[in-house]
Enzyme design. Structure first.
Site, short mmCIF file in Angstrom:
data_model
loop_
_atom_site.label_atom_id
_atom_site.label_comp_id
_atom_site.label_asym_id
_atom_site.label_seq_id
_atom_site.Cartn_x
_atom_site.Cartn_y
_atom_site.Cartn_z
N GLU A 1 5.53 3.81 1.86
CA GLU A 1 6.44 5.01 1.59
C GLU A 1 7.22 6.20 1.86
O GLU A 1 7.89 6.73 2.67
CB GLU A 1 5.92 5.59 0.17
CG GLU A 1 6.35 7.16 -0.29
CD GLU A 1 5.35 7.31 -1.52
OE1 GLU A 1 5.25 7.09 -2.50
OE2 GLU A 1 4.13 8.03 -0.34
N GLY B 1 0.93 -1.28 0.20
CA GLY B 1 -0.08 0.30 -0.01
C GLY B 1 1.01 1.65 0.27
O GLY B 1 2.26 1.38 0.02
N ARG B 2 0.47 2.09 0.77
CA ARG B 2 1.27 3.30 0.87
C ARG B 2 1.60 3.61 1.47
O ARG B 2 2.68 4.04 1.94
CB ARG B 2 -0.07 4.97 0.14
CG ARG B 2 -0.17 4.52 -1.27
CD ARG B 2 -0.87 6.13 -1.80
NE ARG B 2 -2.10 6.24 -1.59
CZ ARG B 2 -2.84 6.98 -0.60
NH1 ARG B 2 -2.33 8.51 -0.41
NH2 ARG B 2 -4.40 7.10 -0.74
N CYS C 1 4.56 -6.72 -1.93
CA CYS C 1 4.04 -5.55 -2.62
C CYS C 1 4.66 -4.30 -2.40
O CYS C 1 6.64 -4.55 -2.92
CB CYS C 1 2.60 -5.17 -2.79
SG CYS C 1 1.95 -3.67 -4.11
N HIS C 2 3.66 -2.77 -2.12
CA HIS C 2 5.31 -1.89 -2.14
C HIS C 2 6.08 -1.81 -0.86
O HIS C 2 6.56 -1.04 -0.29
CB HIS C 2 4.36 -0.44 -1.85
CG HIS C 2 4.04 -0.04 -2.64
ND1 HIS C 2 3.10 -0.61 -3.71
CD2 HIS C 2 4.34 0.15 -3.74
CE1 HIS C 2 3.32 -0.34 -4.98
NE2 HIS C 2 3.50 0.53 -4.98
N TYR D 1 5.68 -5.66 -5.95
CA TYR D 1 5.34 -4.78 -7.05
C TYR D 1 6.37 -4.31 -7.66
O TYR D 1 7.36 -3.67 -7.78
CB TYR D 1 4.24 -3.61 -6.50
CG TYR D 1 3.19 -2.84 -7.86
CD1 TYR D 1 2.44 -3.99 -7.79
CD2 TYR D 1 3.29 -1.78 -7.93
CE1 TYR D 1 1.11 -2.87 -8.78
CE2 TYR D 1 2.43 -1.14 -9.11
CZ TYR D 1 1.24 -1.99 -9.24
OH TYR D 1 0.62 -1.64 -10.23
#
Length: 193
Positions: A93, A89-90, A119-120, A139
Site C-alpha cells: 500500500e 500485507g500492508r 495477496c496485496h 486478495y
C-alpha cells in the site's frame, strides 16, 4: 558458479508468511534472495504482520516477526536478477508511493522476467501500470485495483495460483504451494525426486 539471484520487495508490515516462506523456500532451492526495503540496508529489519482468515468479513491482523533484510535497496540493479517476488500485507500500500519501487517492477515486466505477486502485492503491479489487458489474482479486496489498472481480476480459490505470461499471482498465503511451484517453473528450475 554463483547462485541465480531473486529480488524480494518488502516493507514494514509485509505479511509474515508471504515474506518468510518464499524467502526460505527459494533460498533452500539454491537461489540467492535479496530481500530489500526502501531506505533500509542489509541487516536492518522490517516488521511483519500475520494475516489470518477466522470467519470475519476480512482478515485479522496480528504482530509477526522482525524480518532481516539481506541487501541494500539503493544497490538494486534489475539486470542482476532472474525474478521478482512481491509479498502482500500492508507494505504494498505504501511501497507503491515510492517511484524507485515502481521503476523496479516496470523494469522486471519490460524484460519479461518472472514476477510472483501474492495477496496485496497486486497493488504494486497495478500502480506500476503492468496489468493493462492482463489477468491477475489477488486478495479479493484488491480486485478493484486490478480492474482500475486495466486488468482482469481472477477470482480463484485461496489455495490456487494463476499464471499469465511472466506473472504468477495468487489470492493469499494458503496458495504458497501452487504459487511458488508455478514461479519456480517460470524461472526454468527443474525439481526431480
Amino acid at each position: 558458479m554463483s547462485a541465480k539471484k531473486l529480488l524480494l520487495l518488502a516493507g514494514d508490515f509485509t505479511e509474515d508468511y508471504e515474506t518468510m516462506v518464499p524467502f526460505q523456500a527459494l533460498t533452500m532451492l539454491g537461489y540467492q534472495v535479496d530481500a530489500v526495503c526502501p531506505d533500509k540496508k542489509a541487516g536492518d529489519t522490517v516488521r511483519t504482520a500475520i494475516h489470518d482468515f477466522e470467519g470475519d468479513q476480512t482478515y485479522t491482523e496480528k504482530p509477526g516477526h522482525n524480518f532481516a533484510l539481506t541487501y541494500d535497496f539503493d544497490k538494486v540493479k534489475v539486470e542482476d536478477y532472474v525474478g521478482l517476488v512481491i509479498p502482500g500485507g500492508r507494505a504494498p500500500e505504501y511501497l507503491r508511493l515510492n517511484q524507485r519501487v515502481i521503476d523496479i517492477v516496470q523494469q522486471f515486466d519490460k524484460a519479461q522476467k518472472p514476477i510472483a505477486a501474492v495477496c496485496h502485492g497486486a497493488q504494486l503491479l497495478a500502480a506500476a501500470g503492468v496489468l493493462q489487458g492482463r489477468e491477475c489474482s489477488a486478495y479479493p479486496a484488491c480486485g478493484p485495483d486490478v480492474k482500475l489498472a486495466g486488468g482482469t481480476y481472477m477470482d480463484i480459490p485461496v489455495d490456487q495460483a494463476h499464471v499469465q505470461g511472466n506473472l504468477v499471482t495468487a489470492p493469499a498465503w494458503p496458495a504458497h504451494p501452487a504459487w511458488l511451484a508455478a514461479f519456480v517453473k517460470l524461472l526454468g528450475a527443474r525439481i526431480t525426486l
